[in-house]
Structures are given as structure tokens and as C-alpha cells.
Design a protein around this motif. Structure first.
Motif, PDB file in Angstrom:
ATOM      1  N   ASN A 124     -30.973  45.379  44.164  1.00 31.85           N
ATOM      2  CA  ASN A 124     -32.012  46.184  44.465  1.00 31.85           C
ATOM      3  C   ASN A 124     -32.458  46.994  43.183  1.00 31.85           C
ATOM      4  O   ASN A 124     -33.692  47.154  42.761  1.00 31.85           O
ATOM      5  N   VAL A 125     -31.403  47.286  42.453  1.00 30.49           N
ATOM      6  CA  VAL A 125     -31.759  48.174  41.293  1.00 30.49           C
ATOM      7  C   VAL A 125     -32.441  47.053  39.822  1.00 30.49           C
ATOM      8  O   VAL A 125     -33.113  47.427  39.462  1.00 30.49           O
ATOM      9  N   PHE A 126     -31.473  46.110  40.185  1.00 29.34           N
ATOM     10  CA  PHE A 126     -32.180  44.910  39.204  1.00 29.34           C
ATOM     11  C   PHE A 126     -33.702  44.586  39.396  1.00 29.34           C
ATOM     12  O   PHE A 126     -34.440  44.418  38.507  1.00 29.34           O
ATOM     13  N   SER A 127     -34.062  44.441  41.013  1.00 30.59           N
ATOM     14  CA  SER A 127     -35.191  44.014  41.142  1.00 30.59           C
ATOM     15  C   SER A 127     -36.412  45.238  40.810  1.00 30.59           C
ATOM     16  O   SER A 127     -37.365  44.973  40.341  1.00 30.59           O
ATOM     17  N   LYS A 128     -35.791  46.409  41.129  1.00 27.63           N
ATOM     18  CA  LYS A 128     -36.727  47.672  40.617  1.00 27.63           C
ATOM     19  C   LYS A 128     -37.129  47.512  39.212  1.00 27.63           C
ATOM     20  O   LYS A 128     -38.007  47.715  38.924  1.00 27.63           O
ATOM     21  N   HIS A 129     -36.078  47.057  38.411  1.00 29.47           N
ATOM     22  CA  HIS A 129     -36.442  47.053  36.975  1.00 29.47           C
ATOM     23  C   HIS A 129     -36.766  45.724  36.292  1.00 29.47           C
ATOM     24  O   HIS A 129     -36.823  45.550  35.111  1.00 29.47           O
ATOM     25  N   GLY A 130     -37.157  44.776  37.214  1.00 29.88           N
ATOM     26  CA  GLY A 130     -37.687  43.414  36.670  1.00 29.88           C
ATOM     27  C   GLY A 130     -36.684  42.553  36.462  1.00 29.88           C
ATOM     28  O   GLY A 130     -37.048  41.570  35.894  1.00 29.88           O
ATOM     29  N   VAL A 131     -35.425  42.635  36.820  1.00 28.99           N
ATOM     30  CA  VAL A 131     -34.314  41.661  36.654  1.00 28.99           C
ATOM     31  C   VAL A 131     -34.355  40.980  37.986  1.00 28.99           C
ATOM     32  O   VAL A 131     -34.032  41.416  39.021  1.00 28.99           O
ATOM     33  N   THR A 132     -34.522  39.434  37.750  1.00 31.38           N
ATOM     34  CA  THR A 132     -34.453  38.556  38.812  1.00 31.38           C
ATOM     35  C   THR A 132     -33.363  37.317  38.488  1.00 31.38           C
ATOM     36  O   THR A 132     -33.292  36.896  37.424  1.00 31.38           O
ATOM     37  N   PRO A 133     -32.802  36.877  39.520  1.00 31.57           N
ATOM     38  CA  PRO A 133     -31.755  35.949  39.547  1.00 31.57           C
ATOM     39  C   PRO A 133     -32.398  34.527  39.078  1.00 31.57           C
ATOM     40  O   PRO A 133     -33.286  34.430  39.988  1.00 31.57           O
ATOM     41  N   VAL A 134     -31.744  33.783  38.459  1.00 32.92           N
ATOM     42  CA  VAL A 134     -32.384  32.446  38.378  1.00 32.92           C
ATOM     43  C   VAL A 134     -30.986  31.638  38.945  1.00 32.92           C
ATOM     44  O   VAL A 134     -29.904  31.515  38.526  1.00 32.92           O
ATOM     45  N   VAL A 135     -31.317  31.301  40.317  1.00 29.58           N
ATOM     46  CA  VAL A 135     -30.269  30.628  41.142  1.00 29.58           C
ATOM     47  C   VAL A 135     -30.412  29.082  41.322  1.00 29.58           C
ATOM     48  O   VAL A 135     -31.506  28.742  42.218  1.00 29.58           O
ATOM     49  N   PRO A 136     -30.060  28.237  40.491  1.00 29.01           N
ATOM     50  CA  PRO A 136     -30.400  26.775  40.585  1.00 29.01           C
ATOM     51  C   PRO A 136     -29.617  26.199  41.944  1.00 29.01           C
ATOM     52  O   PRO A 136     -28.625  26.687  42.286  1.00 29.01           O
ATOM     53  N   GLU A 137     -29.953  25.217  42.479  1.00 30.99           N
ATOM     54  CA  GLU A 137     -29.361  24.442  43.668  1.00 30.99           C
ATOM     55  C   GLU A 137     -28.633  23.185  43.235  1.00 30.99           C
ATOM     56  O   GLU A 137     -29.493  22.504  42.214  1.00 30.99           O
TER      57      GLU A 137
END
Length: 191
Positions: A124-137
Motif C-alpha cells: 500500500n505504501v509502495f502504491s501510494k508513492h508510485g511504486v508498482t510491482p512487475v509480476v511476470p507469469e
């Protein structure tokens, strides 16, 4: 006595007057010519100063725009180092969950829940500050702009360049890559 022919200035007053007028006109022309030269010099100086002023205004506008762009970048990307330093915390919380879920120990259920809540709050903190995960499948196509190939292996039933294993999630800060996702890639040759 003087010879009357030698003193001609008194003989022809009109010629003398014409000569005097011609001399005055010549002086006026020289004066006008000097004024025109001075005026031309002043015009040239004005044009040079105007050009310098316009260049200075353009430069100050460029400096303002550059400072504004730098400020925006600092707002968006100023937390890059902190975000990179927090990525191992995410990795460790994820590993703790994976290890605890394998054992499925009822005694550690509260600890597992606490780790899950902590991981969720970190995301949530990451998202609030613009950090998004890159989750490949598994099965996705390898993208060198978002993924880092840790190994290649020939795996039957896959195409070359397909992701066969995800070892670590990657992260973006707004549109910049903080860390690429670490993946294994198929090297099966095309049949």
C-alpha cells in the motif's frame, strides 16, 4: 593708396552674400551628416541591446522550464533510493510467507497473519508513492526492458524467449524501472 581693383569685397556685395550662404549651407550639411551618423550609431546600439534583451529573456525562460522539470522529476523520482532499499524487505516478507505456508503450522498462524498484513501495508505504501510491482507469469514473453534473465534452459513444450520461472518480482517507480523481474527463460529451439 590702395589700388581699387585689389579691394573687391566691397565692390560686389551680392557675390559676398552668396559665398557666405554657400559656406553656411556646407556647414549645415556637415552638421546634418554628423547627426545622421550619430543617429545610425544609436540605432545600431539599440538593435544590439534589443537582441541581447531577447536572448536574455529566452535564456531565463529556458532556466525556468528546466527548473520546473527538475522539480517535477524530484517529486516523482526523489524517493528512488529509499524505494530500492525497501525492496529487500518486500523480498524477505515474501520468502517468510512462502516458507510458513509450506509448513502450515497452526501455532504460527498469528505470525503468518502479521507478516501478511505487514506485506500488504508495504505494498500500500509502495502504491501510494508510485511504486508498482512487475509480476511476470510463466509463459509470458521475455521483455528485456522489464525482466532480467537469470538462466536459460531448454524446456519441452515452450518457445524460445518464454518465461519458465519467476525468481523475483520487479518494480517500477512511476514509469522508471527500479528493479527488473528476475526470471528463467526457455531456450528451446524452434521446431
Amino acid at each position: 593708396m590702395a589700388d581699387p581693383k585689389e579691394e573687391t569685397f566691397l565692390d560686389d556685395p551680392e557675390a559676398l552674400e552668396a559665398e557666405l550662404e554657400a559656406a553656411l549651407e556646407h556647414d549645415e550639411q556637415e552638421e546634418v551628416s554628423a547627426e545622421e551618423l550619430e543617429l545610425d550609431a544609436l540605432r545600431a546600439e539599440r538593435d544590439e541591446l534589443k537582441d541581447r534583451l531577447l536572448r536574455t529573456l529566452a535564456e531565463s525562460e529556458n532556466v525556468r522550464k528546466r527548473a520546473d522539470r527538475d522539480r517535477r522529476e524530484a517529486e516523482h523520482y526523489g524517493s528512488t533510493r529509499l524505494a530500492r532499499d525497501l525492496l529487500p524487505v518486500y523480498d524477505n516478507l515474501q520468502r517468510a510467507l512462502e516458507a510458513a505456508n509450506k509448513e502450515e503450522n497452526e501455532v504460527a498462524a498469528a505470525v503468518i497473519e502479521g507478516v501478511e498484513l505487514t506485506l500488504r501495508e508495504l505494498l500500500n505504501v509502495f502504491s501510494k508513492h508510485g511504486v508498482t510491482p512487475v509480476v511476470p507469469e510463466t509463459g509470458d514473453v521475455f521483455n528485456p526492458n522489464e525482466h532480467e534473465a537469470m538462466f536459460e534452459a531448454p524446456v519441452p513444450g515452450t518457445k524460445a524467449g518464454e518465461i519458465i520461472q519467476v525468481m523475483a518480482v520487479g518494480f517500477l517507480l512511476h514509469d522508471r524501472l527500479l528493479r527488473p523481474a528476475q526470471v528463467g527463460v526457455s531456450s528451446t529451439p524452434a521446431s
